[in-house]
Design a protein around this motif. Structure first.
Motif, PDB file in Angstrom:
ATOM      1  N   LEU A  84       0.388 -37.726 -19.279  1.00  0.00           N
ATOM      2  CA  LEU A  84       0.451 -38.054 -17.857  1.00  0.00           C
ATOM      3  C   LEU A  84       1.856 -37.789 -17.326  1.00  0.00           C
ATOM      4  N   ILE A  85       1.983 -36.695 -16.542  1.00  0.00           N
ATOM      5  CA  ILE A  85       3.237 -36.366 -15.865  1.00  0.00           C
ATOM      6  C   ILE A  85       2.883 -36.252 -14.378  1.00  0.00           C
ATOM      7  N   GLU A  86       3.125 -37.323 -13.645  1.00  0.00           N
ATOM      8  CA  GLU A  86       2.656 -37.411 -12.257  1.00  0.00           C
ATOM      9  C   GLU A  86       3.195 -36.310 -11.362  1.00  0.00           C
ATOM     10  N   SER A  87       4.404 -35.815 -11.672  1.00  0.00           N
ATOM     11  CA  SER A  87       4.972 -34.740 -10.849  1.00  0.00           C
ATOM     12  C   SER A  87       4.293 -33.398 -11.118  1.00  0.00           C
ATOM     13  N   ILE A  88       3.472 -33.358 -12.179  1.00  0.00           N
ATOM     14  CA  ILE A  88       2.700 -32.143 -12.470  1.00  0.00           C
ATOM     15  C   ILE A  88       1.251 -32.321 -12.005  1.00  0.00           C
ATOM     16  N   SER A  89       0.653 -33.475 -12.353  1.00  0.00           N
ATOM     17  CA  SER A  89      -0.752 -33.714 -11.981  1.00  0.00           C
ATOM     18  C   SER A  89      -1.044 -35.207 -11.924  1.00  0.00           C
ATOM     19  N   ASP A  90      -1.980 -35.567 -11.063  1.00  0.00           N
ATOM     20  CA  ASP A  90      -2.429 -36.965 -10.988  1.00  0.00           C
ATOM     21  C   ASP A  90      -3.283 -37.318 -12.201  1.00  0.00           C
ATOM     22  N   HIS A  91      -3.783 -36.272 -12.860  1.00  0.00           N
ATOM     23  CA  HIS A  91      -4.650 -36.472 -14.015  1.00  0.00           C
ATOM     24  C   HIS A  91      -3.895 -36.142 -15.299  1.00  0.00           C
ATOM     25  N   GLU A  92      -4.415 -36.654 -16.385  1.00  0.00           N
ATOM     26  CA  GLU A  92      -3.816 -36.360 -17.684  1.00  0.00           C
ATOM     27  C   GLU A  92      -4.056 -34.896 -18.050  1.00  0.00           C
ATOM     28  N   ALA A 119      -4.608 -23.133 -17.287  1.00  0.00           N
ATOM     29  CA  ALA A 119      -3.173 -23.227 -17.585  1.00  0.00           C
ATOM     30  C   ALA A 119      -2.360 -23.166 -16.302  1.00  0.00           C
ATOM     31  N   ILE A 120      -1.363 -24.025 -16.187  1.00  0.00           N
ATOM     32  CA  ILE A 120      -0.487 -24.038 -15.016  1.00  0.00           C
ATOM     33  C   ILE A 120       0.342 -22.749 -14.991  1.00  0.00           C
ATOM     34  N   SER A 121       0.424 -22.129 -13.818  1.00  0.00           N
ATOM     35  CA  SER A 121       1.189 -20.888 -13.669  1.00  0.00           C
ATOM     36  C   SER A 121       2.027 -20.965 -12.400  1.00  0.00           C
ATOM     37  N   SER A 122       2.743 -19.884 -12.106  1.00  0.00           N
ATOM     38  CA  SER A 122       3.615 -19.844 -10.926  1.00  0.00           C
ATOM     39  C   SER A 122       2.835 -20.026  -9.624  1.00  0.00           C
ATOM     40  N   SER A 123       1.541 -19.818  -9.663  1.00  0.00           N
ATOM     41  CA  SER A 123       0.711 -20.000  -8.461  1.00  0.00           C
ATOM     42  C   SER A 123       0.513 -21.485  -8.137  1.00  0.00           C
ATOM     43  N   ASP A 124       0.911 -22.355  -9.083  1.00  0.00           N
ATOM     44  CA  ASP A 124       0.763 -23.802  -8.874  1.00  0.00           C
ATOM     45  C   ASP A 124       2.024 -24.439  -8.291  1.00  0.00           C
ATOM     46  N   ALA A 125       2.930 -23.616  -7.841  1.00  0.00           N
ATOM     47  CA  ALA A 125       4.168 -24.033  -7.153  1.00  0.00           C
ATOM     48  C   ALA A 125       4.870 -25.231  -7.787  1.00  0.00           C
ATOM     49  N   ALA A 127       4.046 -27.961  -9.494  1.00  0.00           N
ATOM     50  CA  ALA A 127       3.713 -28.315 -10.880  1.00  0.00           C
ATOM     51  C   ALA A 127       4.363 -27.343 -11.857  1.00  0.00           C
ATOM     52  N   HIS A 128       4.357 -26.075 -11.474  1.00  0.00           N
ATOM     53  CA  HIS A 128       4.946 -25.034 -12.328  1.00  0.00           C
ATOM     54  C   HIS A 128       6.459 -25.229 -12.449  1.00  0.00           C
TER      55      HIS A 128
END
Length: 217
Positions: A84-92, A119-125, A127-128
């Motif tokens: 759980l990293i809230e600055s990346i995602s609200d979900h685990e 997978a998180i990528s540069s398109s996820d601003a 979070a990336h």
């Protein structure tokens, strides 16, 4: 004179600036598609210096321990689930990481941040950027600690060399003193020898004279 001083100061500032910049830029995060433990996706990759694979895996596990339900090390792979990293995602999320030896001093560390099945990528601003900073900060931290250990080790080796040099220098000084003492002893013994040779020469004459005297009877 003042102009020359200011010019020299400016040059020194620029050299210092570029030195610091180069040091900060040594750790660079790149993106590429990778496969870790059967999972394919966009991976964030950095180089880590001076550390070994086990230390990197252990430190990555430790860095995720407070954010993850489970972190498992399988060889050179580290799988963290329920992170759980809230600055990346609200979900685990799940993070798949891999450590690979590049050369004697360099390791390649890659991490796939899996949000759901993607997978998180540069398109996820945002979070990336957070994931990228997380990987970069980790690589910097581990490399710095490894560099400190390397410096400590090299300092210890240098001190050992200095001790050996001091002992060798003392041994040479003792040997030189012994040479001087032996040289004096040689001179004294040589003088004694010369005296003894003269005594022998004179006594030899006495022996010859005594031998001749025997023939008189």
């Amino acid at each position: 004179m003042k102009s020359l001083f200011l010019k020299s100061l400016s040059t020194l500032f620029l050299v210092s600036f570029f030195s610091v910049s180069n040091a900060q830029d040594k750790i660079k995060v790149s993106e590429s598609s990778k496969e870790i433990e059967g999972v394919k996706g966009n991976a964030l990759t950095v180089e880590i210096y001076r550390a070994d694979e086990k230390t990197v895996a252990k430190e990555w596990k430790a860095s995720l321990k407070r954010k993850s339900g489970d972190v498992d090390i399988k060889g050179n792979s580290i799988i963290a689930t329920d992170v759980l990293i809230e600055s990346i995602s609200d979900h685990e999320i799940t993070i798949y990481a891999l450590v690979k030896r590049v050369n004697k001093t360099t390791l390649e560390f890659s991490a796939i941040f899996l949000n759901g099945d993607r997978a998180i990528s540069s398109s996820d601003a945002g979070a990336h950027l957070v994931a990228k900073k997380m990987v970069k900060d980790f690589a910097n931290s581990v490399s710095k600690e490894a560099a400190k250990e390397h410096h400590k080790l090299q300092l210890g080796i240098l001190e050992d060399h200095k001790k050996s040099l001091k002992k060798l220098t003392n041994d040479i000084e003792d040997a030189n003193k012994l040479i001087i003492e032996k040289k004096k002893e040689i001179e004294e013994k040589t003088a004694e020898k010369e005296k003894l040779l003269k005594i022998i020469e004179e006594h030899n004459k006495t022996v010859n004279s005594a031998e001749k005297e025997i023939g008189h009877y």
